[in-house]
Scaffold this motif. Sequence first.
Motif, mmCIF file in Angstrom:
data_model
loop_
_atom_site.group_PDB
_atom_site.id
_atom_site.type_symbol
_atom_site.label_atom_id
_atom_site.label_comp_id
_atom_site.label_asym_id
_atom_site.label_seq_id
_atom_site.Cartn_x
_atom_site.Cartn_y
_atom_site.Cartn_z
ATOM 1 N N GLU A 60 0.802 -1.068 0.087
ATOM 2 C CA GLU A 60 -0.420 0.630 -0.065
ATOM 3 C C GLU A 60 0.807 0.798 0.273
ATOM 4 O O GLU A 60 1.850 0.983 0.621
ATOM 5 N N ALA A 61 0.414 2.335 -0.718
ATOM 6 C CA ALA A 61 0.935 3.675 -0.640
ATOM 7 C C ALA A 61 1.612 3.547 1.274
ATOM 8 O O ALA A 61 0.729 3.428 2.056
ATOM 9 N N GLY A 62 2.872 4.614 0.965
ATOM 10 C CA GLY A 62 3.241 4.598 2.262
ATOM 11 C C GLY A 62 4.801 4.758 2.414
ATOM 12 O O GLY A 62 5.547 4.709 1.759
ATOM 13 N N SER A 63 5.258 5.179 3.774
ATOM 14 C CA SER A 63 6.796 4.199 4.568
ATOM 15 C C SER A 63 7.113 2.991 4.676
ATOM 16 O O SER A 63 6.184 2.696 5.595
ATOM 17 N N TYR A 64 8.719 2.715 3.901
ATOM 18 C CA TYR A 64 8.926 1.256 4.395
ATOM 19 C C TYR A 64 10.276 1.791 5.039
ATOM 20 O O TYR A 64 11.032 2.475 4.306
ATOM 21 N N GLN A 65 10.815 0.126 5.392
ATOM 22 C CA GLN A 65 11.902 0.062 6.010
ATOM 23 C C GLN A 65 12.568 -0.789 5.918
ATOM 24 O O GLN A 65 12.415 -1.514 5.266
ATOM 25 N N LEU A 66 13.774 -0.619 4.982
ATOM 26 C CA LEU A 66 14.274 -1.625 4.129
ATOM 27 C C LEU A 66 15.877 -1.662 4.721
ATOM 28 O O LEU A 66 16.591 -1.100 4.921
ATOM 29 N N THR A 67 16.190 -3.559 5.294
ATOM 30 C CA THR A 67 17.430 -4.004 5.986
ATOM 31 C C THR A 67 18.166 -5.046 5.346
ATOM 32 O O THR A 67 17.075 -5.775 4.717
ATOM 33 N N ALA A 68 18.875 -4.074 4.939
ATOM 34 C CA ALA A 68 19.993 -5.098 3.858
ATOM 35 C C ALA A 68 21.929 -5.362 4.607
ATOM 36 O O ALA A 68 22.409 -4.679 5.315
ATOM 37 N N ARG A 69 21.998 -6.987 4.859
ATOM 38 C CA ARG A 69 22.988 -7.306 4.956
ATOM 39 C C ARG A 69 22.906 -8.216 4.970
ATOM 40 O O ARG A 69 22.310 -9.608 3.826
ATOM 41 N N SER A 70 23.927 -9.997 5.141
ATOM 42 C CA SER A 70 24.413 -11.033 4.527
ATOM 43 C C SER A 70 23.633 -11.785 5.486
ATOM 44 O O SER A 70 22.813 -11.830 6.569
ATOM 45 N N HIS A 71 23.422 -13.098 4.616
ATOM 46 C CA HIS A 71 22.274 -14.019 5.707
ATOM 47 C C HIS A 71 23.512 -14.613 6.335
ATOM 48 O O HIS A 71 24.714 -14.782 6.649
ATOM 49 N N GLY A 72 22.720 -14.363 8.051
ATOM 50 C CA GLY A 72 23.849 -14.904 8.807
ATOM 51 C C GLY A 72 24.810 -14.271 9.660
ATOM 52 O O GLY A 72 25.636 -14.407 9.873
ATOM 53 N N GLY A 73 25.514 -12.470 8.719
ATOM 54 C CA GLY A 73 26.149 -11.991 9.266
ATOM 55 C C GLY A 73 27.480 -11.928 9.042
ATOM 56 O O GLY A 73 28.251 -11.523 9.462
ATOM 57 N N HIS A 74 27.941 -13.327 8.067
ATOM 58 C CA HIS A 74 28.546 -13.377 7.939
ATOM 59 C C HIS A 74 29.467 -12.749 6.804
ATOM 60 O O HIS A 74 28.460 -12.439 5.419
ATOM 61 N N GLY A 75 30.324 -12.395 6.250
ATOM 62 C CA GLY A 75 31.287 -12.040 5.116
ATOM 63 C C GLY A 75 31.402 -10.602 4.726
ATOM 64 O O GLY A 75 30.842 -10.113 5.538
ATOM 65 N N SER A 76 31.650 -9.904 4.412
ATOM 66 C CA SER A 76 31.727 -8.400 3.637
ATOM 67 C C SER A 76 31.763 -8.571 2.612
ATOM 68 O O SER A 76 32.408 -8.779 1.848
ATOM 69 N N GLY A 77 31.681 -6.994 1.744
ATOM 70 C CA GLY A 77 32.328 -6.594 0.417
ATOM 71 C C GLY A 77 31.190 -6.095 0.056
ATOM 72 O O GLY A 77 30.218 -4.630 0.809
ATOM 73 N N LEU A 78 31.390 -5.699 -1.119
ATOM 74 C CA LEU A 78 30.438 -4.697 -2.033
ATOM 75 C C LEU A 78 29.334 -5.323 -2.398
ATOM 76 O O LEU A 78 29.156 -6.420 -2.728
ATOM 77 N N PHE A 79 28.466 -4.387 -3.180
ATOM 78 C CA PHE A 79 26.615 -5.215 -2.936
ATOM 79 C C PHE A 79 25.949 -3.816 -3.875
ATOM 80 O O PHE A 79 26.429 -2.635 -3.765
ATOM 81 N N GLU A 80 25.630 -3.654 -4.630
ATOM 82 C CA GLU A 80 23.711 -3.493 -5.751
ATOM 83 C C GLU A 80 22.749 -3.345 -4.847
ATOM 84 O O GLU A 80 22.324 -4.939 -4.740
ATOM 85 N N LEU A 81 22.298 -2.418 -5.337
ATOM 86 C CA LEU A 81 20.755 -2.270 -4.171
ATOM 87 C C LEU A 81 19.663 -1.259 -5.472
ATOM 88 O O LEU A 81 20.040 -0.450 -5.943
ATOM 89 N N ARG A 82 18.576 -2.485 -5.597
ATOM 90 C CA ARG A 82 18.053 -1.374 -6.692
ATOM 91 C C ARG A 82 17.240 -2.217 -5.777
ATOM 92 O O ARG A 82 16.669 -2.904 -6.060
ATOM 93 N N ALA A 83 15.525 -0.952 -6.440
ATOM 94 C CA ALA A 83 13.814 -1.294 -6.680
ATOM 95 C C ALA A 83 13.083 -1.097 -8.169
ATOM 96 O O ALA A 83 14.241 0.375 -8.020
ATOM 97 N N SER A 84 12.198 -1.858 -7.607
ATOM 98 C CA SER A 84 11.564 -1.380 -9.349
ATOM 99 C C SER A 84 9.958 -1.793 -8.520
ATOM 100 O O SER A 84 9.381 -2.176 -7.507
ATOM 101 N N ALA A 85 8.973 -1.104 -9.187
ATOM 102 C CA ALA A 85 7.325 -0.602 -8.992
ATOM 103 C C ALA A 85 7.011 -0.833 -9.334
ATOM 104 O O ALA A 85 6.414 -0.155 -11.075
ATOM 105 N N ILE A 86 5.144 -1.627 -10.044
ATOM 106 C CA ILE A 86 4.642 -1.299 -11.052
ATOM 107 C C ILE A 86 2.945 -0.862 -10.028
ATOM 108 O O ILE A 86 3.034 -1.449 -8.746
ATOM 109 N N ASP A 87 2.610 -0.083 -10.797
ATOM 110 C CA ASP A 87 1.428 0.304 -10.367
ATOM 111 C C ASP A 87 0.693 -0.522 -10.415
ATOM 112 O O ASP A 87 0.024 -1.568 -10.743
#
Length: 470
Positions: free
Chosen positions: A339-366
Amino acid sequence: MAKSASTVTLAALGGVAVGLVVGWQLPNATTPPVVDDAVAEGNELPTLQLGERQRGEITSASELNGKDGSRFDRFLLPLEEGTLIEIELGGPLQGTLALYDAEQQLLASSSNVAYYDAPAAASLRRRIDADGDYLLVVSGHDLHSYGPFTLTSREMELITSDTLEMPSRADGWLQDGSDDYTLTIEESGLYQIEMRSSDVDAYLVLEGPNGYRREDDDSAGNLDARIADFLEPGEYRLTARSAYGQNSGLYTLELGPHELASGETLRNSGELAIDEPLHGWFSGESLNYEFTLESPAAVTIEMLSSDFDSYLELSGNNVHFSDDDGGEGLNARLYASLEAGSYQLTARSHGGHGSGLFELRASAIDIDDLPSNGQLEVDSPVQARLESGARDYYELVVESAGHYRLDLLSDDFDAYLELEGQGLFLSDDDGAGDLNARISTRLEPGTYRAIARSYSNSESGNYTLQLYRE
């Protein structure tokens, strides 16, 4: 003190003869012969000098290994402390090598696997801890293994140092322990350290200023290790070791700046705009982003990384979604009708392991622009085919309140079912048994949308979607 090298100098190997394979059966690994006092003392044994080539032959008159019936021959091998040696067994004999010290302790043995046609050369490596005369034993694989053989030996000369530079490449030797190095970072930035080995399961630990600590086992693929991270200036301690046990073997360390696309700016928080990808850097702590929808929409969010196993969590407006490997490989892909409104997104690794570069992207269709596969009615099952990566949307019109059951059944893929509308957001994976999905709930009058897809978002096949009033 660590021992490493920027180059590995190898003495030339002698040629290896190829001849008739004796004893073609695939035996179990040969049991090393028992070493008696005469062997330990080296009485009347031929001497093999490091760097030379020696010939011999296993015959029915050779000494007998009482444990498995194989025959063996012995050579005295004078060695100096700190020498890294490699000895190779060539020729028609299908055999193995074993190295003993003066106390009759087995130090190293080859692990050659026998083949019907062309057995691979058996070889062993070892770093010598003390000056002395060592015993090299050449054994047949089993009681059927006879024939001539050739021994070639070489010293692998590694430059010794406990200091590494950035960037650099170094070769080291692990022997029942770990190697410690000092590394100085002059400028803050993104760096990558890799440890690769065909002998041991590589493991890296990096410690530095202000309590910094990172460790890794298999992030470089196979059994190789990689630490990729943003490092501040200062002195760091790098430990290279095996992941399990006290293994020995050759490894290579490679250090350098991380390969980051030119001109990219990293953002580890803030707004995630629709159709505006961003790059970030994960260092073990969850990263938080937010986005706002002006109208209801079907949203797809992806987190892509070649450095770690990505994981996404989405919350807001009384909904919560998460995903681990919904994208390609270990990438996360999260899909939700919001629905319309504000949302929070958390980005991490599975299990909290590892480190490094990532790309984050979002798309939407009405929501109003979503394709429709038709209307789903009570007691009127729909049979259709799901294409790879697709979602099929069906409209449900509920005229009277009641308890309803929605099933998605398939023999071709792991079914995943979603139901939304009138403030309701429900999903299910295996609620109908096996890999079939089911949502059973009370529905108020109104219009709803059922979404049929596969759990992995990549499978395809035939399915049945059906709605019942309970």
